[in-house]
Every structure is written in structure tokens, then in C-alpha cells.
Design a protein around this motif. Structure first.
Motif, PDB file in Angstrom:
ATOM      1  N   ARG A  65       0.814  -1.213   0.000  1.00  0.00           N
ATOM      2  CA  ARG A  65       0.000   0.000   0.000  1.00  0.00           C
ATOM      3  C   ARG A  65       0.850   1.268   0.000  1.00  0.00           C
ATOM      4  O   ARG A  65       0.401   2.314  -0.486  1.00  0.00           O
ATOM      5  CB  ARG A  65      -0.946   0.009   1.212  1.00  0.00           C
ATOM      6  N   ASP A 102       1.402   1.741  -3.786  1.00  0.00           N
ATOM      7  CA  ASP A 102       0.316   1.410  -4.705  1.00  0.00           C
ATOM      8  C   ASP A 102       0.770   0.255  -5.606  1.00  0.00           C
ATOM      9  O   ASP A 102       0.592   0.277  -6.826  1.00  0.00           O
ATOM     10  CB  ASP A 102      -0.072   2.624  -5.546  1.00  0.00           C
ATOM     11  N   GLU A 152       1.511  -4.180  -6.177  1.00  0.00           N
ATOM     12  CA  GLU A 152       0.833  -5.463  -6.057  1.00  0.00           C
ATOM     13  C   GLU A 152       1.406  -6.224  -4.858  1.00  0.00           C
ATOM     14  O   GLU A 152       2.615  -6.230  -4.629  1.00  0.00           O
ATOM     15  CB  GLU A 152       1.053  -6.268  -7.336  1.00  0.00           C
TER      16      GLU A 152
END
Length: 253
Positions: free
Chosen positions: A42, A45, A47
Motif C-alpha cells: 500500500r 500502490d 501489487e
């Protein structure tokens, strides 16, 4: 540079945060635990993956796990790295490059990038990488790529031969931890004499500055530098009386 991070611990995250801030793209974060991977991903942003999951095409796979887990993780990611990554590095200062042999066997360039810096937490660590020296062990063209990557983080890269890695890391451990041991002794002796530990800071700051300006040996001061055996013997006796548990360490130093 497009990056996948395998192992979002303090060192790995610090490098990834610094890389992200320098304009590199962290595309995925892989971890043993799904929650850890998701929490770290996170930040970028990116995977979130499990170790061994397929990874997106990247320039650099960074393996940032414990030294004793590097070979295992390399073995797990090797099959999926073959067609997805151009190169792979670990961040250990002492582990051999051969720990990445399963990845090298897939045709990837492999090496090591070790930031010579203490990393207490990822955010502070990322900031501390600016100005830090980075040990690079790799063949060309990966060597040049890693030098450029380190410089992009504000670091100062230098080449480290594979056969010197363990001795180098011992030196790094001495530089990082031995002064702390000495300061812990000083703190305890100051406490029993009613002197605030903070009083030592100007002295310590000056000593460290001298060590890098004129060299550690020439920076020795006080009775040690004067060969004043009587004073040193008196100090040892005082430590034995005041804090007996510190006597052996004080005498050794």
C-alpha cells in the motif's frame, strides 16, 4: 528502474521507500505473510504477492530477507524470475553472492547491494540512506547499474570483492555496535557518580570527529595516550568498586 521487493523488513522497505522517492517504480512486494505484503504494498500502490507468486516484468528483484533465508527464497523465486526480471540482488553485507545461485542458474545477473547504515525503522532508514555508503558486489553490467541506483538514492557506492565480504561486515558491526557498548559502560559509571550521561555528548562528538579527521589511533587521549599506568590502574580499581559487573569489560577495553 522497475523493482520487486521480496521481504518487506526494515532494510528492504527503507531501500524501497528511498527508491520510490527517487523516481523508481516499486511494482510489487512479496512476503511470506499476505497481511505483511499487503501492508507494505500500500505504501507504493503496488501489487501484494506471496513469495513464489508470479511477478510483473521488472529490472531488479531485491531479496531483503535474513541471511539464513536468502538461499531458500532465491530457490522459491528463481522459476518465476527467469522471464520476469533482468537481475537480482540481496541486501546482506556478509552473505555470499552464491546464495542467489538458483536465480543465476536461470540466466539472471546477480549481486549484492549493502547499505552501510543503521536502519531503526523503514522511514528513518530511507532518509538515512542519503549520504550513506553502499557496498556493491557484482559483475558488469549489473555493477554499473547498482552504482547508478545507489547514487540515485543519494548514496556513495563502492566495490567490495566477494572474498572480503565477511571481514567488511565484521568491520561494519564493530563500527556500529562497539561504540554503543563503550557508551553503555560510560553511562552506568556516570549514573553511579551522579553525572548526567548527556554531559558526555560534546566529548563523544569531538572524539568521533577526530577519528575521521586524523584517524582512530591518533585520536586516543587521556591516560591511555600518555602511558599513565598509575591512573589507568586507579580507574580499574574504581570500576571494580563502583560497578563490579563492568570490571571485565572496562579492563578489556
Amino acid at each position: 528502474m522497475r523493482i520487486v521487493l521480496a521481504g518487506p523488513g526494515r532494510a528492504g522497505l527503507a531501500v524501497a521507500i528511498a527508491a520510490n522517492g527517487a523516481g523508481h517504480d516499486v511494482l510489487a512486494v512479496a512476503a511470506r505473510e499476505t497481511e505483511q505484503a499487503e501492508r507494505a504494498a500500500r505504501r507504493f500502490d503496488a501489487e501484494a504477492l506471496a513469495i513464489g507468486d508470479p511477478i510483473p516484468p521488472v529490472d531488479l528483484l531485491i531479496i531483503a530477507v535474513r541471511d539464513d533465508a536468502i538461499a531458500e527464497v532465491a530457490g522459491r523465486v528463481a522459476p518465476i524470475a527467469r522471464n520476469a526480471a533482468a537481475s537480482a540482488v540481496h541486501l546482506s553485507g556478509s552473505a555470499p553472492i552464491d546464495a542467489l545461485a538458483p536465480i543465476a542458474d536461470q540466466g539472471l545477473a546477480v549481486g549484492s547491494l549493502h547499505p552501510l547504515q543503521t536502519i531503526s525503522d523503514p522511514v528513518r532508514g530511507a532518509r538515512a540512506l542519503a549520504g550513506a555508503w553502499f557496498a556493491v558486489t557484482a559483475d558488469e553490467p549489473l555493477r554499473s547499474d547498482l552504482h547508478g541506483f545507489a547514487r540515485s538514492l543519494g548514496g556513495r557506492p563502492f566495490d567490495l570483492a566477494g572474498e572480503h565480504r565477511t571481514a567488511y561486515h565484521a568491520g561494519a558491526a564493530a563500527a556500529a555496535n562497539f561504540p554503543i557498548a563503550a557508551l553503555a559502560i560510560a553511562q552506568r559509571l556516570f549514573e553511579v557518580t551522579g553525572v548526567p550521561f548527556e554531559a558526555a555528548r560534546p566529548l563523544v562528538d569531538a572524539i568521533v570527529e577526530n577519528a575521521f579527521a586524523i584517524g582512530p589511533v591518533d585520536s586516543l587521549t587521556g591516560p591511555i595516550a600518555r602511558n599513565d599506568h598509575e591512573t589507568v590502574d586507579a580507574q580499574i580499581a574504581a570500576v571494580r568498586a563502583a560497578v563490579p559487573s563492568l570490571a571485565a569489560a572496562f579492563e578489556s577495553m
